[in-house]
Structures are given as C-alpha cells and as structure tokens.
Motif scaffolding. Structure first.
Motif, short mmCIF file in Angstrom:
data_model
loop_
_atom_site.label_atom_id
_atom_site.label_comp_id
_atom_site.label_asym_id
_atom_site.label_seq_id
_atom_site.Cartn_x
_atom_site.Cartn_y
_atom_site.Cartn_z
N SER A 94 0.83 -1.21 0.00
CA SER A 94 0.00 0.00 0.00
C SER A 94 0.86 1.26 0.00
N THR A 95 1.85 1.29 -0.90
CA THR A 95 2.74 2.44 -1.02
C THR A 95 2.24 3.35 -2.13
N ALA A 96 2.16 4.64 -1.84
CA ALA A 96 1.70 5.59 -2.84
C ALA A 96 2.74 5.73 -3.95
N ASP A 97 2.28 6.02 -5.15
CA ASP A 97 3.16 6.18 -6.31
C ASP A 97 3.70 7.61 -6.33
N ILE A 98 4.76 7.85 -5.55
CA ILE A 98 5.31 9.20 -5.45
C ILE A 98 5.99 9.60 -6.76
N GLY A 99 6.52 8.63 -7.49
CA GLY A 99 7.12 8.93 -8.78
C GLY A 99 6.12 9.56 -9.74
N ALA A 100 4.93 8.98 -9.80
CA ALA A 100 3.88 9.54 -10.65
C ALA A 100 3.45 10.91 -10.16
N LEU A 101 3.41 11.09 -8.84
CA LEU A 101 3.06 12.39 -8.27
C LEU A 101 4.05 13.46 -8.70
N VAL A 102 5.34 13.16 -8.55
CA VAL A 102 6.38 14.12 -8.93
C VAL A 102 6.30 14.43 -10.42
N TYR A 103 6.06 13.40 -11.22
CA TYR A 103 6.04 13.57 -12.68
C TYR A 103 4.85 14.41 -13.14
N ASP A 104 3.68 14.21 -12.53
CA ASP A 104 2.45 14.81 -13.04
C ASP A 104 1.94 16.02 -12.26
N ALA A 105 2.47 16.27 -11.08
CA ALA A 105 1.88 17.29 -10.22
C ALA A 105 2.03 18.70 -10.76
N GLY A 106 3.18 19.00 -11.37
CA GLY A 106 3.45 20.38 -11.78
C GLY A 106 3.78 21.28 -10.60
N ARG A 107 3.94 20.70 -9.43
CA ARG A 107 4.27 21.43 -8.21
C ARG A 107 5.43 20.72 -7.51
N PRO A 108 6.21 21.44 -6.71
CA PRO A 108 7.33 20.80 -6.02
C PRO A 108 6.86 19.82 -4.97
N VAL A 109 7.59 18.71 -4.86
CA VAL A 109 7.25 17.66 -3.90
C VAL A 109 8.42 17.47 -2.95
N LEU A 110 8.15 17.57 -1.66
CA LEU A 110 9.16 17.31 -0.63
C LEU A 110 8.97 15.88 -0.16
N VAL A 111 9.96 15.02 -0.45
CA VAL A 111 9.86 13.61 -0.12
C VAL A 111 10.60 13.35 1.19
N VAL A 112 9.86 12.84 2.17
CA VAL A 112 10.40 12.58 3.50
C VAL A 112 10.97 11.16 3.54
N PRO A 113 12.24 10.97 3.96
CA PRO A 113 12.80 9.62 4.02
C PRO A 113 12.05 8.74 5.02
N HIS A 114 11.99 7.44 4.74
CA HIS A 114 11.20 6.54 5.59
C HIS A 114 11.88 6.19 6.90
N SER A 115 13.15 6.59 7.07
CA SER A 115 13.84 6.31 8.33
C SER A 115 14.86 7.40 8.59
N GLY A 116 15.44 7.38 9.79
CA GLY A 116 16.44 8.37 10.14
C GLY A 116 15.82 9.58 10.83
N PRO A 117 16.66 10.51 11.30
CA PRO A 117 16.15 11.68 12.01
C PRO A 117 15.33 12.58 11.10
N MET A 118 14.29 13.18 11.68
CA MET A 118 13.44 14.10 10.92
C MET A 118 13.95 15.52 11.09
N VAL A 119 14.27 16.17 9.98
CA VAL A 119 14.79 17.53 9.99
C VAL A 119 13.89 18.40 9.13
N THR A 120 13.53 19.57 9.66
CA THR A 120 12.72 20.50 8.86
C THR A 120 13.34 21.89 8.81
N SER A 121 14.46 22.09 9.50
CA SER A 121 15.11 23.40 9.47
C SER A 121 15.92 23.60 8.20
#
Length: 276
Positions: A124-151
């Motif tokens: 049940s993984t979303a197709d982020i590749g298709a989202l990036v390709y078709d959105a026409g808007r920037p996509v921020l992809v969050v890694p599935h592991s590791g520390p979360m950084v937003t600064s």
C-alpha cells in the motif's frame, strides 16, 4: 514566492506520522494552510460461485476502507488539534486508492506537497514517482527512516543545467534563502570550462541575489553512478536537504536504467525537494 498552501499525502498509518512530523512544522514556519489527503480504493465487485455479486465481500471491503480512512483522519485531527493552523482534511475514494495519484487535483493548487518515501517491498505504497512527474508542483519527499529535519540549514542542489534543475532550484527558494549554506553540486563538468566551477557560477550568482549563501562544488564521478556520487556528497557535507530536478532524462533511459530520481524516491537518506 512564499509557501502558503501545503498538501500532505497520507497513504497509510506507517508513513503518516513522518509526513506530519515534516508538514506540521513547515505549516507553522510559513503560516500556511495545511491540507491532509488520503484516498481509499472503491470496492471491486466480485461474483459468487452462483454468478451473483458477492455483496458480503463488498461490504467487508467498504468497512475496512472506511475504518482505515477514519484512523488516518483521527491521527491528522489529533496531531493538529490546538495548533492554531489553518487546516483541511480531504478523504477520497478512487479506483486506484493511491493517495498520491488521487490527490493531483488538490496538489496542483498547492505551493508544496509533502509525501513519504516508498519502501522497497512495502504494501500500500503511494506512487510518489507519478506524483512528482504529473503534479506540476514541487514535492518534498520525506525519508522513511532516520532523524526528521525541517530546518534545512545545509542544502545541496544537484545541478546539471537542465530545465528541471532550474525549476527545482527556484521552487526551493523559500528554503534556500533561510539556509546557512546552499551548495551547487556539479558532477563531471565539461572539460573546456576553466576551473570547472564556472558550470554553476551563473545559478549561484542568481540565488545569491536573493540573499542566499551559496558555494559551488565540481566533482568527478570516477566511473561511479550519479546516484552514488550525490549520496556520498550528502554524507560528506552533512547536507539535510537535496534539491533535484526530477526526470531530466528521457523516458526510455529511465525505464531501462532507472536514474537519480528513482533512487531518491526509494532510498534517499535525507529529505529531497523535487520539481520538473
């Protein structure tokens, strides 16, 4: 352009927490309207042995979908309660049940889309590749592991002079102007350029005029893949955001060889900002 509308793609319970861990601080930082989007698949009609629609199966599927959507809405509501943010929840029902693809009409009116990185073999993984390709808007992809950084204090721009790279660099300006340092990475620059860094000097100067602190690094791949060179440079410099022009090669090359975009979407170690 300031970020005033953020769409968070919540496909399942596994990635929802990390997507919200990223999108909520960004919504606060930019005082943006935050839209949570989740889609469920329409129940597929099956026939029983007698040839009639299996209404019991349809009902069970519908109930499971409703329960899953309710859990994600509850998590979104709980995490945002009392935040003072401008908020919205959109629950969709589509044939695919893919929250990324189903959200295209929503994301095309957004300044930024936040989505979770897909895991190899994950269900049940979303197709982020298709989202990036078709959105026409920037996509921020969050890694599935590791520390979360937003600064995002140290940003790396993978620069190859393409239209997609230019789009990504300027779409990322709200983050770049706030970063302590942004580095322009050029891999295997043309040999005829004096000093190699000239390949990135123009984009560096342009970003600097916006108030960004920018440097340029030119490196040789030495036969390594572009993906490996970028990941090694991210690790060596401690960058916490990769800015990348997505799908800048032909569809045939991507189909046969994959590419940097596919690698980042599946196994990138830091957050990635992608545009095309």
């Amino acid at each position: 352009m300031p970020i005033k509308t953020i769409v968070a793609i919540l496909q399942n319970e596994r990635d929802a927490a990390r997507v919200l861990d990223c999108s909520l601080p960004l919504a606060r930082q930019f005082e943006a309207h935050l839209i949570g989007v989740h889609a469920e698949a329409m129940p597929v009609p099956y026939t029983s042995a007698s040839g009639f629609p299996d209404t019991e199966f349809l009902q069970v599927s519908a109930d499971l979908n409703k329960e899953r959507a309710g859990k994600l809405k509850a998590e979104f509501t709980q995490r945002t309660e009392g935040s003072g943010l401008s908020l919205e929840w959109r629950s969709l029902e589509t044939f695919s049940g893919d929250s990324a693809i189903s959200a295209l009409s929503s994301v095309r009116a957004a300044d930024l889309v936040v989505a979770g990185q897909g895991e190899e073999g994950g269900d049940s993984t979303a197709d982020i590749g298709a989202l990036v390709y078709d959105a026409g808007r920037p996509v921020l992809v969050v890694p599935h592991s590791g520390p979360m950084v937003t600064s995002f204090n140290r940003i790396l721009i993978a620069w190859n002079g393409s239209r997609e790279a230019a789009r990504a660099a300027f779409d990322a300006l709200p983050f770049i102007v706030q970063a302590e340092l942004t580095e322009i990475l050029i891999i295997d620059p043309p040999e005829d350029l004096d000093g190699s860094v000239d390949a990135g000097s123009e984009i560096a100067a342009s970003l600097s005029r916006h108030g960004a602190n920018v440097s340029v690094a030119a490196v040789k791949s030495g036969g390594a893949s572009m993906e490996d060179v970028i990941q090694d440079h991210l690790s060596a410099t401690g960058a916490d955001l990769l800015v990348l022009g997505a799908y800048s090669h032909s569809w045939l090359r991507r189909l046969i060889f994959g590419g940097v975009t596919r690698s980042v979407l599946r196994a990138g170690a830091v957050a990635a900002f992608l545009s095309r």
